[in-house]
Design a protein around this motif. Sequence first.
Motif, mmCIF file in Angstrom:
data_model
loop_
_atom_site.group_PDB
_atom_site.id
_atom_site.type_symbol
_atom_site.label_atom_id
_atom_site.label_comp_id
_atom_site.label_asym_id
_atom_site.label_seq_id
_atom_site.Cartn_x
_atom_site.Cartn_y
_atom_site.Cartn_z
ATOM 1 N N GLU A 1 151.667 33.456 76.939
ATOM 2 C CA GLU A 1 151.458 33.362 78.383
ATOM 3 C C GLU A 1 150.434 34.421 78.798
ATOM 4 O O GLU A 1 150.491 35.553 78.339
ATOM 5 N N GLY A 2 149.506 34.025 79.676
ATOM 6 C CA GLY A 2 148.562 34.985 80.238
ATOM 7 C C GLY A 2 147.285 35.178 79.441
ATOM 8 O O GLY A 2 146.586 36.179 79.634
ATOM 9 N N ARG B 1 152.217 37.757 77.880
ATOM 10 C CA ARG B 1 153.389 37.770 76.999
ATOM 11 C C ARG B 1 152.935 37.414 75.591
ATOM 12 O O ARG B 1 152.235 36.431 75.395
#
Length: 185
Positions: free
Chosen positions: A149-150, A42
């Motif tokens: 995120e990620g 994200r």
Amino acid sequence: MKSLLSLLAIGILVMTTSTSDATAAPDPENVLVMELKDGVVRIEMLPDLAPQHVEQIKKLTRDGFYDGIVFHRVIDGFMAQTGDPTGTGRGGSELPDIPAEFSAEPFERGVAGMARSQSPDSANSQFFITFAPARFLDKQYTVWGRVVEGMEYIDMIKKAPRGDQSGTVRDPDKIITLRIAADVD
């Protein structure tokens, strides 16, 4: 005592409000959801810093432009670059180039910036995500987002062989899909 309790209650209310605002989730209209072979990333887009770049990325994303596009240039310890439909580093979209929107936002780990040619006003569709701080890029390239995120999946993107300064990747990893969170969540 009553006024002391009232002041404490107001203080707690102010602290709670400030804390919840600081940890508020990004607006889904300004979050990209990138599916990679290893997982989902994200990216929070930053329209306050780079409104024209964010709008172009949103348009291209909604048009499906980035689906299947490879990470054609990946340098270990520096960055992963994508967004070229030709996979050569010389291509772009049919949309016009975007004028530079440089800011004081530093290039730290996980920052998304626009790739460009020698001309500061030549960004189009290609972008990169930094693996580590790259402060030499500050105020030279447009910052338009950051991974929220990620990042571990960005770290797993196939890199060019060590010592290859061009960063050219053989059989590169690709973006499976890129969507705007408001359209999928």
